[in-house]
Structures are given as C-alpha cells and as structure tokens.
Design a protein around this motif. Structure first.
Motif: not given
Lengths: 765, 765
Positions: B272, B530-531, B534-535, B538, B547-548, B551, B554-555, B559
């Motif tokens: 990424e 981003t991903v 989170v990973v 996680f 994870i929610v 997420m 992070t989201m 933004w």
C-alpha cells in the motif's frame, strides 16, 4: 480517447449508445477511465453553480463508499439468509420440528427450551419418529435412510430445475467467469438479478441435497451480483464498465469475507486471485465492504458463536520443530491431490462438453445426487454437513468429548486444593477402540469425497469447491495427525521428540492442527492460492503461532502442484471454456515481435500472405457513405484505423464499428442532405462543396489517440501493454505508417499454444 | 527494447556498461524487464547443454527464494541486534550491571537470579548507588538526573557524528527515499553497506538518547539495505534495476514485519505504502521474506514474551456499540493531530533547509537532545522508553497492578469454594488518587511529545515516527478512555449504557483499548496508511473483535486528515526534497494533451516557441561522427530519437545518450578506420563506400520499439502510461511523424503545480 472526451462534451446530435459495449466484447480500460475522468471534471466544474450541483458533487464523491456499504450489507444479508435456509433444509432431511416446521433443529430445541438430556429434544422428530418406525432399530434406520435419499433427490432436482428455468448462468462456482469479467470482458446477465436469486436459492438446495460442494465460492458470485445491482444506482459506476469493476472487486472481497468470516483474507483473495485491475485506492474501500459484510453476517450469528469465523479453534498449544516434517508431507499430499483433482475434473468436464452427456444435465444431477445420498448416509462423517465435519476434524479432543474420534483412554487424576481433593478427568494419548473405528470411517469418507467431488464440480447447479477440498485435506490431515501422535507416543523417550511428551501417556501433539494444515494444503493444491489462503486460515485459527505450519504446507502444496501443471482449477476452467482471459500473473516467454502477430501478416515486406485479407482501413476524406457501409458489411472487425489516404498509410485515429454504424444510420435518418453518396470526413475542416450532397462529419467519433507500437516491438512488451493498460487493440506502425493491428484475441491466440491449449476455443470479440 | 535484446545477444564489440544507469537517473522498467526475459530465455535455451548449465538454471529458478530468505534472516538478525543494543544502552542511562557491564537490566537481574523482592536486584546499581549518592533522596535524584542527561547527550552526539562521518544517507526514516527508489529512481549508496552499519548503530544510539523517535521506520531502510546487499549475490537481481526492486519490496515488508512482529501487516504496508511496481507473484515471496524475518527475530525474543508482537494485549472483553462515538472522536483528534504535525514538521524542515540552521546539524541535535533529556526525566512516562510507555498504556488494569495509572479503589470479595472461603482482590472502576496524578503526568507527556517530535523528525540522525505518533495517540486515547469510563460509571443506570455496567463499581470499559485505538488514529493521521495500519494493529492485538473500532478510528482519522491536505508525512517529505516520485495512487485531473506538455512546445503549428530549442534528433544515415558528437556536447538530453531524415521526421527508434557516447568512443578507440569523418548508420544495410572512411554501424544500440503516443493523447492517459509501464520517456507523433518528446521530468513538472509545489525543486535526470 480524445474522441471519447468529445463524446461526452457535445454528443447532442449522436445517439446515446455510443461508448457502450456489446455482449461478449472486451472493454477498453484506458478509454473508460478517460471517460470517467471527464465526467468527474464536469461535476467539479459545475460544483459552484448552485446548491443542487453542490449536492450532486458531494453525492458523487461519496457514492463509492455508499455503494460498497450497500453491497457489503446486502452480501451479509444474502449470506445470512442462505445460511439459515441451507441449515433448515439440511435438517429437513433428517427430521422436522413438529410444532414449528420452519425452525431448524437447533432453533427448534432452543426455542422450546427442551434441550434436556444431551442433544435430544422432544420437539424435534426424526422421520422415523414421525412415521412411527422408531420401534425396531432396522426399521428406523431404513426409514431415515429412505427419507434422506428422497429429500436429497428432491432438493437436487429442484436446484437443477431452478437453474435451467430461471438462470443458466447460476451454475458452477462462478469464480472463473468473475475472473474473466473482472479482466475486462462483458457477459450480460451473468451478474443479473435473476442470477442472484437463482444462485441463492440453488445454493441452499444444492447444499441441502448433501452433494459434495460448498457455498463459499458461489458467495463470491452472489456478492458480485449485489455489486452489479447497486452499481446501477450510481451512474459513476453503472454506466462505466471499468469503474464498475472496482465495485465488483470490492464485492468479491465481501464474498470471501462472509464465506469464512475472514475480511482480510477476502481482500487478499480479491487482490491475488480474482481481480485484474485493482487500483490501490480501492483497497481500502474493498476492506470496508468486506468488513461491513462480515459485521452484518455476524449479527445473524450463523456460526453459532461469538467469533466471526467458521471453524473457530480454541486450542493454543505450541507446535514443535520436528512437526514440520509431517506438515511438509501433508503439503506434498495436498499438492498431489490438487493436481490429480484438476486433471480428473477437467477431463470429465471436457468429456461432458464433447459427449452426449452434456445434453442431459438434469439426469446427470439426478444420478450424482442419488449416488451421493446412497453412499453418504451409512457413514456418519459424510452424512453430516461437510462444514460440520471439518469443524469436528479441526477440534482438539478434550477430556469430555465422547465421540469416536476422541475415544482416547481416560483416567482420573486427583488434585489437592485447600485440603479438598478434587478429581479431574484427563485424557491420555493412548488410543481407544473408537478412534480405530473413526479412522476407518474417515478413510472411506476420504475416498468417497475425493472421487465424488470430481464428478460434482461442473454439474449445472451452484457448486463451490472450497469446502469439499478442505474436507478432503482435513480428513487426510487428521489421519496423519493421529499417526504422528501414535509414533511420538511409541517413541516418547527418543531425544528427537524431546519436549513433546510429558510422559508416555501425555504427548502434546494436536491432530486438530494437522487437520487444519491439511485443509489448507488441499485447498492450496486445488486453487493455487497462496498469501490469501494462509491469511484466511490464519483468521480462522485466530492466532499467529500456527502461521508457519500453514505457510510451510501451502508452499509445499503449491510447488508440488505446479510441478504437474501450472494452473489452478479456476484457470483450468477458464481455459476449458475458452474465456478471453489474459493472465496477469503469468510470465510469458515469447521470442516473437509484433510483426509476427499482427493482422495482416508480413505486410512489411509488401506482400500480404494469401490467407490474410488486406488491412481494412478508412481514409480521412475520400470515402462515401456507401463505401463505408460496404466496408462495415464485408468485414466483421470491431474497429477500423483511419488513415490519411490509401497510398500513404499514415495514421490519424481509430474508429469503432459500433460507433461508426450508429453514427451513419443516425445521420441518414435525422440529418438533412446526408445520403449514400455523401462523403465521409474525419478531418477538422470539410471543404465547401455546394453542388454535391451534404458531407457527413464524423471527427467526433474517432479516437485520435490510439495506442500504437512499432512492428519490431517484442511480443513480451506488447503483452505487458495489453495487461497493464487494459487495451482492446493496438495499431502496428513502421516508420510512421500503418502496417497492421493486434487485438486482444490475437494476443491470446499467440500466447495460448505455449499453454497446450486449443487456440480455436477462444471465442469472443 | 529490441535494441536491448540485441545488446545481450551480440554486444561483444561494445563496452560492458551499456544498459546501466547513472546516479540520480530514472530507470526504464519495460526495458529492464525485457532484458531480464532475454536473460531468462538464454538460460532456458542452454539448460540441456550439460550438468553445469542445468545447475545454473536451477540456481536461477531458486535464486529469488534464496535471496528473500537471506534477506529475511539477515533483517531478523539486524533487528535483534539493534533491539538488544538499544535496550542495553537505554538502561545504561539509569545504571549499570556491576559484575557484567555488558548485560542490560533485565538480563543482569535474571542471570544472577537475584530478583528477590519485586523489581529490585542487587547486581543492578543505579548511578546514584555507584557514586554513593543514594543516601539523601535529593542527592540521589540529582545524580540520576545528571547521569541521564549526560548519557543522552553522549549518545545523541555519537549518533550524529556517526551519520556525518560514515554515511549521511543514514539519517531520517528513509521511507520517503525508499518510496522514490522503488518507483524507479537510482540513488547510489543509499542502500549501501556503510549506510546499513551506520543506520543500525545510529538507531541504537538515537533511541538510547531518549529522543522522541522510533526505530520502526528505519527498520525498513535497514531491511532494504540487506535486500540490496544480497541482490548482488544473484546476477538476476543485482544487475537489473527493475528486478532488484522486487527484492526491495519484499525487504520493506520484512522491515515492518520485524518492527511490529506483524508479517501480514508488513506485506500490506509494502503493497500500500512503499512499493510502486508490485507484481502479484512477488506477493508470496515477500510474505515468505516477512515471515522468515519475524521468525528469526522471535528466536531472539526481544519482546520478552512468547508472542511475536510488540504490544501484546491479553484482554478479550467485548466492546459496545455506544463506544463507537468516543472512537470516532479519537479518530477526529488523530486526524487533526496528523495534519497539524505534517504542516508543522514540513514548515520546520523547510526553515531548516532555507536558513543557516541547516549548516549546523550537530549543534541542532545537541540542543534537541539536551531539551528532550532535561524535560523527559522528571516525568516517569517520558523518562521510560516510548515503546514501554505505549505498552503500559494499552494494558488493561488488573487487580494486582499497583501503578498510578491503575490506582482504582479495590476491594476484597469472599468466595466459597468447597467449604473454604477464599478472598479475591477485585478492582472497581472508581478512581483513586494515583489515576489523577497519572492523568496530569500523561497530559504533560502528551504536550511534550506532540511538540518535541515536530523538531525531532528531520534532524540528521536515524529517526522513525511510528512510535512517537503512536505514543501521542495512545496517551490521548487512554485519557479519553478514562474519561469515558468515568462518564459511564457516573451514569451506570442510564439505559444508553445498558450492558456495560454490572454495578456502579464495575463497568466494562477498557481504557487500554482506547489507547490502542488512539495509537492507530494518530499514526493514521500522520502517515495516512489505511488497510496496512488496521492489519498491523489487528496483528498487535491478535483478535478480530477490535477490528471495527480500529477501522472506524483509522477511517475517520484519514478523512479528517485528508480534509486538511491530501498528503501523508512521507509524501510531504518527498515533495519537500523534490524527489522525482510520480504517485501511483493519486488521480490527477488534467485537461491538457500531450502536445501541451511535450518539448519542443507547439511544434505542431510549424512555429517553435522562441524559448524552446528545436527537437534534437539523429538521422538514420546522414550524420557523421563529428556531428553526432557535437549534438552530444551541445545538448544534455538523455536520449535522442532517430528519424529517417531531417525533412520527413518519421521515427525509426530511440537511442540513449549513454549508449551512444560509449559506442562512439569505443569505436574510435578500437575499430580500424572509424574516424571523425565516418558516417553513422542506424540502418540495416550500409551502402558500400570504398573511398570514404569506414562507416560506423550503430543499429545494435538503438531501441527500435520506443513507446509513442499521438499529440492529441490526453495527459491523463499519458500519466497512466508512465505509471503503469514505468516509462522514462515517450515520443509524440502526429500522423506518423515525430513532433516532440515527453520525459518523466516533464510529466512531474506538469502535474506538480496542481499540488502547490515548486516545479523547480524537481532536480533529477
């Protein structure tokens, strides 16, 4: 591409359909992306023209997120409904809830709070109970057997009828087709609403029929159907095939996410296996989609536990270095099974295609279902749902388990806690009789599953093969695990097995882990997935400590499998069906040049090969409407290069057949003065010619920036350009003048022989 | 590209260096990949020519795996050594192991088995003990303080000297430069052995100096240095810049993998954030590399537990829906902090670049170290290692914890077990005085860390900012978490907080989780990952259930951050330093066409703009050696188009300056008869001319398949082609004849203004 931007700018006098694609055609990614940027620019430009335009621009900016959210939620809902339906129907094969027939066994017993002793509950009646045949044991068995087979056949036939009547595209796993669609091919209705409904219902029926298939692969198809449906709500995606594929990539991640409860694995599956063009900025959006789907499904809680995942394992013991040897062995066996399965399945599918068998799909399904049901019932491991069997196999035996598989010799140990003696049941690692029985049953199940899956994958009902492959691997792994366990127990004082045994009676080998590794190895052998498979299994086990065993087995399995044939099952099916799929992972070793592949051949030496028609070109200003129409009729090409003149073939641009014929028929109908004798002009300036008929100006529809290459370009580079830029065709020039054209079809035909494939089977435009 | 294949085939009479790149040049991916395929083909062809060739072919096939294995293992080793060294030196600031000075505190106390009462052990002497100042409390404090500051300054200065003397490239985090290198730019020595050694030692020193920086980012640089080193052992990778980048991508995954013990996160980070060209088949290899690195590091066991990860958390409690509101708040704050940090840090770095400050890096480091040490010591949270602080913050308070942060009111509950009453200590959620004190300390630490990091990131020593960003976020998160906890405790009977509280005294809010979420939010705000973020988080927490929250935070953080500026800190530094990096993720909205960007401008209307020199071309058969040499001297272009003649500019191919001047000087030296008056021929056939000087045949060095576009191609498509195909330049044609050229520099200059950047700062070839 310039042409297409003009299209959107001022196409008032041209028909709407220009820019769309026909069925079974290949899309032009560059052109579609350029169209989207143009659309985006228009929205940004108008942004300050008032509140309504502002709202439109915000809507546009958010539509990607909203769309994947909707897709994720719907996929989660569909998966939940399918899970519930399949469970209910599967239970129906064995019995019924007398007071509320719409409840499955678990709900029936749970809702009436009658669980009582063990698994037995009063509300749930088996068919032998219902028909009063439970008196004698033989009668009860026969009644149950008969009902099991009858229900299986009913479900199987129903599934087949559904598929045949409502949506033939709903059969199979769908992953090969989705790979093809995502690589830029149009298959209308493959992701339609009818397909979605039929596939959903068909999956429930097929799984309930007890066939050796899973619903995990088809979930990807279902998710993509949802994706296509919602993309139509957002013109940004609905009317642009390239952008639509971003949503479909996200949807396929959501599909795997709900199949296994593994959102990260889903993303990687979409990235590694399914998607072709995966811009990194959609990675995040796909992850969101996969998470939303998993979250919605979790509220349905079909896996019956707090965890998201399907085969949640609770053990946490370490593994030991020497165990890597059996793990590698499992990997080798998984790879061998995978290759064998692929070869056998493809051979059978080819036979089905070429023989009369293909004409009687329903009879085939009937026979397969009948055989499966007859052979499944007597063996407890094949009688139950395949995913339930895997769940049992990957578990560790606790001291309380009284199944055959966990029938180890037990003993009571006494502990002293605060002057009180407590007896605790501990299990040893010495085998009891039950385990031997279970091993026999598992061996039979292994043979049966291994063989019947070859004949099942490919019949005309929805069928995935994640679960059957994992089942085969899990049985194999569990058997090897028990074997290793007993070897270690027998040699517990060998220094090689140091640390693994506390005493003769207690060795820390976990056959459940072997089953997990085996499932990964077999699935890896069949699909040739790598990172995504390890991550899916890692999410299933929920602990990093088993990632090395999983990785070792998957790696070995892939290498062994690749030694017998490079393709996974999905690629093999793509080739079998002749889909126009240009593999983005494979490295082609080609020694040819563009001039060897282009049509017409060898034009560079001035002498066209006899078989080849000369290149059909349109001149920029010297053809009449009749001539152009004649060209359209006499050839079937999808597009024509526009050149300065027939003598000097210097390239001006490229025009698509579809656009050209639409524009001409439109002009003939609506424009005054345009007739068959009119000259067609692709130039900027049209000479004044007051005496003749009104000229037809078509500059707007030509693409002034076609991708060109020289005739000496190595084919490796050409293939790379087709893959990376998503081209539909490229024009070949030599010292500036046009020599020929290479289409995606030509490229596929050229690379196909190196893969031992029949080039004629590639049928598409 | 054809030219390059000829190169390898029969370049006996041409110098070796043809095909290589100069420092600070851009690589041509297509050409390099074509070269590699050619090499591969030669090996395959020779495979059956004997045992030695067979071995060579096997070696070639396996070299990728062997290379990444070596890279992974070495990266793991380096990380282990750095970890151990940094721990030892950090402990040195506080005291010394009297009997064995080379042991750190933990080993010292552990090896002498003198742990005894609590954390106190006799072998470990603080500096105040050593110097006998432990009598009075004030004396002891002052002695420790002074030693702390002195050691910090020594370490800081040493790190600065190391970097200045041995490898100036070892400063900073290295990620912006590695992004640039992976995008296809050559920076010699950036990944050299000296850089590796200096960076490793410098990192230990810098971390031990107590500066507000981490060693996680620099691990990526260290791993890439290992990658480059080992790639030289394998000619497949060492001599091909494009292939070498496959190894570097894998290495950067290994870097993140060892930094956090998160191999999957490492892969996704590489994919990424860092990598540019990531063929999917290397995904698996990178994963292997990351796993190998993590596995080797684990045997060192620097994190002191069985788990691979850095901040292993053991809690497993659920989170509740209403908690999403504070999580979103944390995300917003994280995003705000990220934007603030990026803007402030870039402003300070720009000031450093443009003012005299930049001339005194060592004095700057001295001042920063002094201030950091002086302000850190009094506060226990800043005195300890930053990663240790994060570890404390993300933990849940157990009843046994007696730190300030866990100073909740406790009480004993009595349980009856088998007639024996057992008293168990349980903690409540009512705050004690210690927590208030800890909150004050944390608030001060937050302000201090938040500000000092701005001035620290960018000084001329190795410095990463994962850990400082996470620290800021974790403090913020923990404080908000305690706040939320108390709000819930105060309103425990509110139906909104249903399920969260058992009683007034026990509410299931875990402030440690908030710290974890805060760390993710702040890191997301700063880096805009981003991903992968989170990973990584996680994998750190090891459970899907959080994870929610991660997420959501992070989201939101991304933004909010993006609203204030699209770039993450790494991209901002790339721009600040003017590296030639063409972002592969960004979507440029351009309305221009190729003809607006190419050089020379506006040639299509026959009138060249005054400023622009006419296009320098070489004709295929009408130039002499002198004329070509004059052209080489009078221009600085990196390559020249070869055309049919000056009058009809139809394109034949493209020749690189480097190749051309090498070939000419070589021919003048070694070939009989070639002199300054010789004609230079790029054609296949050279006319017989017995009277004149021997002609110079150079067809071998020209690329007969240059990528061309038409002048009307939209710049969006051109940018896409540069990114996807990794072009160095493209030739612009109009109706077949050459008009101009667009280089990567031109493209960067063209897209730069839209990003508010000074186009002149792009300095490269």
């Amino acid at each position: 591409m310039q042409g297409s931007s003009n299209l959107t700018d001022s196409l008032d006098d041209l028909p709407q359909e220009i820019g769309e694609y026909d069925d079974f055609h290949t899309i032009d990614w560059l052109r579609d992306i350029a169209r989207d940027r143009m659309r985006h620019r228009n929205i940004i430009k108008k942004k300050n023209d008032g509140v309504w335009e502002k709202i439109k621009s915000v809507h546009d900016a958010w539509s990607g997120w909203v769309c994947v959210l909707l897709v994720g939620v719907t996929t989660g809902l569909c998966a939940g409904i399918i899970d519930i339906g399949a469970t209910w129907m599967s239970d129906l094969k064995e019995g019924i809830c007398v007071e509320a027939f719409w409840l499955d066994r678990e709900q029936c017993c749970w809702s009436t709070d009658q669980r009582g002793a063990g698994d037995y509950c009063h509300q749930w009646k088996t068919w032998s109970d219902v028909f009063g045949a439970s008196g004698s044991e033989a009668g009860s068995y026969v009644t149950s057997y008969v009902f099991y087979v009858i229900w299986a056949i009913i479900f199987g036939i129903l599934a087949a009828m559904f598929v045949k009547v409502f949506a033939p595209y709903a059969c199979g796993s769908g992953i090969p087709e989705i790979k093809t669609i995502l690589s830029g091919f149009i298959i209308r209705n493959y992701l339609g609403i009818w397909t979605l409904l039929t596939k959903s219902v068909g999956m429930m029926l097929a799984v309930s029929a007890g066939l050796s298939l899973g619903k995990e692969g088809p979930y990807v198809h279902v998710a993509c159907c949802c994706g296509k449906f919602f993309s139509y709500l957002f013109p940004k995606y609905g009317s642009n095939e390239a952008k639509k594929r971003e949503i479909l990539s996200a949807a396929s991640a959501a599909g795997v996410s709900v199949a296994f409860g593994a959102p990260i694995g889903g993303i990687l599956f979409s990235l590694e296996e399914v998607s072709y063009y995966f811009p990194l900025k959609t990675l995040w959006r796909s992850f969101f989609c996969a998470m939303a789907a998993a979250f919605v499904l979790r509220t349905f809680n079909p896996f019956g536990s707090d965890s998201l995942v399907m085969f949640y394992v609770e053990y946490n013991n370490p593994w030991y270095m020497p165990e890597l040897i059996p793990f590698i062995l499992i990997g080798v066996l998984g790879g061998l099974y995978g290759s064998f399965f692929i070869k056998a399945n493809i051979a059978w599918c080819r036979y089905r295609k070429t023989s009369k068998l293909g004409n009687y799909p329903i009879i085939e399904i009937l026979v397969v279902t009948l055989i499966t049901a007859l052979l499944s019932y007597p063996n407890q491991y094949t009688r139950m749902n395949t995913s339930e069997m895997i769940k049992i196999l990957v578990q560790q035996c606790g001291p309380e388990d009284d199944t055959d598989l966990c029938d180890y010799k037990r003993n009571y140990s006494s502990y002293l806690l605060n002057t009180t003696s407590i007896k605790i049941l501990t299990s040893s690692t010495e085998l009891g009789d039950g385990v031997y029985k279970a091993l026999w049953m598992l061996a039979l199940a292994l043979i049966f599953k291994g063989i019947i899956t070859i004949f099942t994958f490919g019949i005309k009902i929805p069928a995935g093969l994640f679960i059957p492959s994992m089942a085969v691997g899990a049985i194999m792994g569990r058997m090897i695990g028990i074997g290793v366990e007993q070897i270690v127990v027998a040699n517990h004082d060998n220094p090689f097995f140091e640390n693994m045994c506390q005493s003769k009676r207690f060795c820390r080998i976990n056959p459940g882990l072997y089953a997990m590794v085996g499932a990964a190895a077999a699935l890896g052998g069949v699909t040739r997935m790598t990172v995504s498979l390890v991550v899916i299994m890692f999410e299933l086990t929920g602990g990093l400590q088993y990632i090395v065993p999983l990785m070792v087995a998957t790696m070995t399995s892939k290498w062994v499998g690749d030694a017998f044939g490079k393709e996974g099952i999905y690629d093999a099916h793509i080739q079998l069906n002749g889909y126009p799929f240009l593999d983005s992972k494979e490295e082609f070793t080609l020694t040819t040049q563009a001039s060897d592949v282009m049509r017409p051949r060898c034009a560079r030496y001035g002498s066209v090969v006899e078989n080849d028609a000369p290149l059909s070109v349109i001149t920029q200003d010297s053809m009449t409407v009749t001539e152009v129409e004649h060209l359209l009729k006499s050839t079937s090409h999808n597009g024509f290069p526009v050149v300065i003149s027939q003598e000097s073939q210097y390239l001006l641009g490229f025009v698509l057949r579809r656009d050209l014929s639409l524009a001409i028929s439109n002009a003939l109908k609506k424009k005054d003065g345009v007739m068959n004798e009119s000259s067609v002009y692709f130039t900027t300036r049209v000479p004044d010619n007051p005496t003749g008929p009104t000229p037809l100006k078509l500059r707007k529809i030509i693409d002034l920036a076609p991708v060109t290459i020289t005739d000496q370009t190595p084919m490796e580079i050409v293939v790379e350009m087709f893959r990376k830029l998503g081209l539909r065709q490229t024009l070949v020039t030599h010292k500036g003048s046009l020599l020929g054209i290479i289409t995606k079809k030509d490229v596929l035909r050229h690379v196909a022989p190196s893969e031992n494939e029949n080039p004629d089977s590639i049928h598409f435009n």
